[in-house]
Design a protein around this motif. Structure first.
Motif, PDB file in Angstrom:
ATOM      1  N   VAL A   1     -70.168  73.626  51.822  1.00 25.09           N
ATOM      2  CA  VAL A   1     -69.679  72.629  50.867  1.00 25.09           C
ATOM      3  C   VAL A   1     -69.608  71.232  51.476  1.00 25.09           C
ATOM      4  N   LEU A   2     -69.686  71.140  52.800  1.00 25.13           N
ATOM      5  CA  LEU A   2     -69.626  69.841  53.463  1.00 25.13           C
ATOM      6  C   LEU A   2     -70.268  69.957  54.833  1.00 25.13           C
ATOM      7  N   SER A   3     -71.063  68.969  55.191  1.00 24.69           N
ATOM      8  CA  SER A   3     -71.675  68.931  56.514  1.00 24.69           C
ATOM      9  C   SER A   3     -71.659  67.492  57.012  1.00 24.69           C
ATOM     10  N   GLU A   4     -71.132  67.283  58.199  1.00 26.67           N
ATOM     11  CA  GLU A   4     -71.070  65.946  58.797  1.00 26.67           C
ATOM     12  C   GLU A   4     -71.492  66.031  60.252  1.00 26.67           C
ATOM     13  N   ARG A   5     -72.036  64.938  60.765  1.00 22.86           N
ATOM     14  CA  ARG A   5     -72.367  64.830  62.185  1.00 22.86           C
ATOM     15  C   ARG A   5     -71.581  63.642  62.737  1.00 22.86           C
ATOM     16  N   HIS A   6     -71.031  63.830  63.926  1.00 27.63           N
ATOM     17  CA  HIS A   6     -70.242  62.782  64.558  1.00 27.63           C
ATOM     18  C   HIS A   6     -70.604  62.689  66.031  1.00 27.63           C
ATOM     19  N   SER A   7     -70.593  61.476  66.545  1.00 29.82           N
ATOM     20  CA  SER A   7     -70.761  61.276  67.987  1.00 29.82           C
ATOM     21  C   SER A   7     -69.397  61.420  68.633  1.00 29.82           C
ATOM     22  N   ILE A   8     -69.335  62.214  69.693  1.00 28.85           N
ATOM     23  CA  ILE A   8     -68.085  62.386  70.425  1.00 28.85           C
ATOM     24  C   ILE A   8     -68.330  62.020  71.883  1.00 28.85           C
ATOM     25  N   ILE A   9     -67.249  61.663  72.567  1.00 23.27           N
ATOM     26  CA  ILE A   9     -67.344  61.261  73.963  1.00 23.27           C
ATOM     27  C   ILE A   9     -66.609  62.264  74.845  1.00 23.27           C
ATOM     28  N   GLU A  10     -66.848  62.168  76.131  1.00 18.98           N
ATOM     29  CA  GLU A  10     -66.184  63.039  77.096  1.00 18.98           C
ATOM     30  C   GLU A  10     -64.666  62.908  76.974  1.00 18.98           C
ATOM     31  N   GLY A  11     -63.960  64.013  77.057  1.00 16.28           N
ATOM     32  CA  GLY A  11     -62.498  64.001  76.990  1.00 16.28           C
ATOM     33  C   GLY A  11     -61.992  64.388  75.621  1.00 16.28           C
ATOM     34  N   SER A  12     -61.143  63.548  75.030  1.00 14.51           N
ATOM     35  CA  SER A  12     -60.511  63.829  73.738  1.00 14.51           C
ATOM     36  C   SER A  12     -61.060  62.894  72.661  1.00 14.51           C
ATOM     37  N   ASN A  13     -61.168  63.411  71.447  1.00 16.07           N
ATOM     38  CA  ASN A  13     -61.703  62.650  70.327  1.00 16.07           C
ATOM     39  C   ASN A  13     -60.853  62.891  69.090  1.00 16.07           C
ATOM     40  N   LYS A  14     -60.783  61.891  68.221  1.00 12.56           N
ATOM     41  CA  LYS A  14     -60.105  62.016  66.938  1.00 12.56           C
ATOM     42  C   LYS A  14     -61.054  61.466  65.882  1.00 12.56           C
ATOM     43  N   ILE A  15     -61.427  62.301  64.924  1.00 13.36           N
ATOM     44  CA  ILE A  15     -62.359  61.860  63.889  1.00 13.36           C
ATOM     45  C   ILE A  15     -61.829  62.231  62.516  1.00 13.36           C
ATOM     46  N   GLU A  16     -62.197  61.413  61.523  1.00 11.53           N
ATOM     47  CA  GLU A  16     -61.824  61.704  60.145  1.00 11.53           C
ATOM     48  C   GLU A  16     -62.974  62.435  59.470  1.00 11.53           C
ATOM     49  N   LEU A  17     -62.657  63.511  58.778  1.00 12.87           N
ATOM     50  CA  LEU A  17     -63.659  64.229  57.987  1.00 12.87           C
ATOM     51  C   LEU A  17     -63.754  63.514  56.647  1.00 12.87           C
ATOM     52  N   GLU A  18     -64.695  62.600  56.535  1.00 18.01           N
ATOM     53  CA  GLU A  18     -64.768  61.696  55.399  1.00 18.01           C
ATOM     54  C   GLU A  18     -65.045  62.398  54.072  1.00 18.01           C
ATOM     55  N   GLY A  19     -65.845  63.437  54.068  1.00 18.80           N
ATOM     56  CA  GLY A  19     -66.190  64.114  52.829  1.00 18.80           C
ATOM     57  C   GLY A  19     -65.140  65.096  52.349  1.00 18.80           C
ATOM     58  N   PHE A  20     -64.106  65.297  53.132  1.00 24.00           N
ATOM     59  CA  PHE A  20     -63.101  66.311  52.820  1.00 24.00           C
ATOM     60  C   PHE A  20     -62.337  65.996  51.541  1.00 24.00           C
ATOM     61  N   ARG A  21     -62.178  64.733  51.216  1.00 19.41           N
ATOM     62  CA  ARG A  21     -61.400  64.324  50.039  1.00 19.41           C
ATOM     63  C   ARG A  21     -61.947  64.899  48.738  1.00 19.41           C
ATOM     64  N   SER A  22     -63.236  65.228  48.706  1.00 20.71           N
ATOM     65  CA  SER A  22     -63.872  65.708  47.473  1.00 20.71           C
ATOM     66  C   SER A  22     -63.718  67.214  47.264  1.00 20.71           C
ATOM     67  N   LEU A  23     -63.124  67.933  48.211  1.00 19.66           N
ATOM     68  CA  LEU A  23     -63.011  69.385  48.089  1.00 19.66           C
ATOM     69  C   LEU A  23     -61.898  69.790  47.122  1.00 19.66           C
ATOM     70  N   SER A  24     -62.136  70.859  46.395  1.00 21.09           N
ATOM     71  CA  SER A  24     -61.144  71.424  45.476  1.00 21.09           C
ATOM     72  C   SER A  24     -60.099  72.209  46.255  1.00 21.09           C
ATOM     73  N   ALA A  25     -58.998  72.520  45.597  1.00 24.67           N
ATOM     74  CA  ALA A  25     -57.961  73.333  46.226  1.00 24.67           C
ATOM     75  C   ALA A  25     -58.533  74.703  46.586  1.00 24.67           C
ATOM     76  N   GLY A  26     -58.139  75.233  47.746  1.00 23.14           N
ATOM     77  CA  GLY A  26     -58.606  76.540  48.183  1.00 23.14           C
ATOM     78  C   GLY A  26     -58.621  76.639  49.698  1.00 23.14           C
TER      79      GLY A  26
END
Length: 109
Positions: free
Chosen positions: A63-88
């Protein structure tokens, strides 16, 4: 790979005999309100790379597929397409390098 439970950190399970730390991630908030932002904290990244994040419903449909660049160590990313998902309930799959990690997330009304 063992799936993490709702609200838990998912960790990969590697069968290779190496001293490389396993990547882990947490999705939050979990549960999440329908239409809200969802974030992912990715820890123990060994090197900068592109990661694939896929979200499946419980029938196995992507239902959703995203690609993100991450760096060594710790990362924090927003799942931008998540807002469109229905309850479940959904399965989140993170693929990075040779590791695949899964977890669950709940979207409420």
């Amino acid at each position: 790979v063992a799936p993490g439970g709702v609200g838990k950190t998912a960790k990969s399970t590697s069968t290779e005999a190496t001293d490389i730390a396993d990547v882990s991630f947490t999705t939050y908030p979990n549960p999440s309100a329908k239409g809200s932002s969802v974030w992912m904290a990715i820890e123990n990244v060994e090197m900068s790379e592109t990661t694939s994040i896929q979200i499946f419903d419980l029938t196995g449909q992507l239902v959703l597929s995203e690609r993100h660049s991450i760096i060594e160590g710790s990362n924090k990313i927003e799942l931008e397409g998540f807002r469109s998902l229905s309850a479940g309930s959904y399965i989140v799959r993170l693929s990075t390098g040779d590791q695949v990690i899964t977890s669950r997330i709940l979207v409420s009304n």
